[in-house]
Every structure is written in structure tokens, then in C-alpha cells.
Design a protein around this motif. Structure first.
Motif, PDB file in Angstrom:
ATOM      1  N   ALA A  12      29.354 -41.605 -23.210  1.00  0.00           N
ATOM      2  CA  ALA A  12      30.329 -40.588 -22.814  1.00  0.00           C
ATOM      3  C   ALA A  12      29.677 -39.598 -21.848  1.00  0.00           C
ATOM      4  O   ALA A  12      30.287 -39.207 -20.834  1.00  0.00           O
ATOM      5  CB  ALA A  12      30.874 -39.861 -24.042  1.00  0.00           C
ATOM      6  N   ASN A  13      28.444 -39.165 -22.165  1.00  0.00           N
ATOM      7  CA  ASN A  13      27.720 -38.257 -21.265  1.00  0.00           C
ATOM      8  C   ASN A  13      27.486 -38.913 -19.906  1.00  0.00           C
ATOM      9  O   ASN A  13      27.626 -38.275 -18.868  1.00  0.00           O
ATOM     10  CB  ASN A  13      26.381 -37.842 -21.881  1.00  0.00           C
ATOM     11  CG  ASN A  13      26.549 -36.767 -22.939  1.00  0.00           C
ATOM     12  OD1 ASN A  13      27.594 -36.135 -23.014  1.00  0.00           O
ATOM     13  ND2 ASN A  13      25.524 -36.583 -23.753  1.00  0.00           N
ATOM     14  N   HIS A  14      27.111 -40.205 -19.944  1.00  0.00           N
ATOM     15  CA  HIS A  14      26.864 -40.922 -18.712  1.00  0.00           C
ATOM     16  C   HIS A  14      28.157 -41.007 -17.885  1.00  0.00           C
ATOM     17  O   HIS A  14      28.137 -40.825 -16.661  1.00  0.00           O
ATOM     18  CB  HIS A  14      26.319 -42.322 -19.034  1.00  0.00           C
ATOM     19  CG  HIS A  14      25.959 -43.105 -17.816  1.00  0.00           C
ATOM     20  ND1 HIS A  14      24.911 -42.760 -16.996  1.00  0.00           N
ATOM     21  CD2 HIS A  14      26.509 -44.226 -17.262  1.00  0.00           C
ATOM     22  CE1 HIS A  14      24.837 -43.611 -15.993  1.00  0.00           C
ATOM     23  NE2 HIS A  14      25.804 -44.518 -16.142  1.00  0.00           N
ATOM     24  N   ALA A  15      29.257 -41.285 -18.572  1.00  0.00           N
ATOM     25  CA  ALA A  15      30.553 -41.367 -17.869  1.00  0.00           C
ATOM     26  C   ALA A  15      30.911 -40.008 -17.266  1.00  0.00           C
ATOM     27  O   ALA A  15      31.413 -39.925 -16.142  1.00  0.00           O
ATOM     28  CB  ALA A  15      31.643 -41.832 -18.840  1.00  0.00           C
ATOM     29  N   LEU A  21      29.286 -36.711 -10.631  1.00  0.00           N
ATOM     30  CA  LEU A  21      28.658 -37.152  -9.388  1.00  0.00           C
ATOM     31  C   LEU A  21      29.713 -37.625  -8.391  1.00  0.00           C
ATOM     32  O   LEU A  21      29.619 -37.347  -7.189  1.00  0.00           O
ATOM     33  CB  LEU A  21      27.641 -38.270  -9.659  1.00  0.00           C
ATOM     34  CG  LEU A  21      26.330 -37.833 -10.314  1.00  0.00           C
ATOM     35  CD1 LEU A  21      25.469 -39.066 -10.643  1.00  0.00           C
ATOM     36  CD2 LEU A  21      25.558 -36.883  -9.409  1.00  0.00           C
ATOM     37  N   HIS A  22      30.724 -38.332  -8.903  1.00  0.00           N
ATOM     38  CA  HIS A  22      31.802 -38.790  -8.023  1.00  0.00           C
ATOM     39  C   HIS A  22      32.560 -37.588  -7.449  1.00  0.00           C
ATOM     40  O   HIS A  22      32.862 -37.555  -6.247  1.00  0.00           O
ATOM     41  CB  HIS A  22      32.746 -39.711  -8.810  1.00  0.00           C
ATOM     42  CG  HIS A  22      33.850 -40.266  -7.986  1.00  0.00           C
ATOM     43  ND1 HIS A  22      33.640 -41.175  -6.978  1.00  0.00           N
ATOM     44  CD2 HIS A  22      35.189 -40.032  -8.001  1.00  0.00           C
ATOM     45  CE1 HIS A  22      34.792 -41.465  -6.418  1.00  0.00           C
ATOM     46  NE2 HIS A  22      35.754 -40.795  -7.024  1.00  0.00           N
TER      47      HIS A  22
END
Length: 123
Positions: A12-15, A21-22
Motif C-alpha cells: 500500500a505504501n509502495h502504491a 511519484l506519478h
């Protein structure tokens, strides 16, 4: 279960990081597009200012040329006026001289007529 929960949280953190970032990348692209558009607008504005200055310079040069031409025309007009005034003065003088000569001729003719009558009256 704990590892799985941690793995889900990391995912979830990575997403979230990927989404952030996007979003950052999109913001940077929008900012770059803004900078490009701003630079284009500044360039067009500069070109318009240069054309305006060139137009002002040309208008100033034309104004100076017209003013110079008007001054020259005024000088020529004043010279023509002076010439005309002198010509009128000459005509007045010539007319006066002619009148004086006419008076003299008339006087001489009158005397001649008077002498003719005197001579005729003697016969």
C-alpha cells in the motif's frame, strides 16, 4: 499473518509512493509546459515590443521629414510672397511713372491745342 499484514502495508505504501511519484511527474510536466508556453509568450511579447519600437522610430522619422518639408514649403512661400510684394511695388511705381508721363503729355497736348487756337484766331 503479521508478515502478510506488513507485506500488504508495504504494498500500500509502495502504491502510494508510486501514485505520489506519478502526480509529481505530472506536475513537473505541467510546470514544464507552463514554462514553455510562458517563454513563447515572452518571445511574442518581445517581438511585438520590437515591432512597436520600430514603428515608433519610423513614425518619428516620418514626422521629422514632414516637419522639415513643411518648413521648406514655408520658406518658399515666404520667398514667393516677398517676390510678389516687390512685383506689386514695381507695378505701382511703373504705373505712377506712366501716370506722370501721361499728365505731361496731356499738358503738352493742351498747350499745343491752345497754341493752335491762338494761331488760328490770328487769321
Amino acid at each position: 499473518i503479521l508478515a502478510r499484514s506488513m507485506q500488504d502495508e508495504l504494498s500500500a505504501n509502495h502504491a502510494q509512493q508510486l501514485a505520489s511519484l506519478h502526480a509529481i511527474a505530472q506536475s513537473q510536466q505541467a510546470l514544464q509546459a507552463f514554462h514553455v508556453e510562458s517563454a513563447e509568450l515572452q518571445q511574442r511579447s518581445l517581438e511585438q515590443q520590437q515591432r512597436l519600437l520600430a514603428g515608433q522610430d519610423e513614425a518619428h522619422e516620418r514626422t521629422q521629414s514632414i516637419e522639415s518639408h513643411l518648413r521648406q514649403l514655408h520658406r518658399e512661400q515666404m520667398a514667393a510672397f516677398d517676390d510678389a510684394r516687390e512685383a506689386v511695388a514695381d507695378l505701382v511705381r511703373d504705373s505712377h511713372d506712366a501716370s506722370q508721363k501721361l499728365v505731361t503729355i496731356t499738358s503738352v497736348l493742351n498747350q499745343a491745342v491752345k497754341l493752335d487756337y491762338e494761331l488760328l484766331s490770328q487769321f
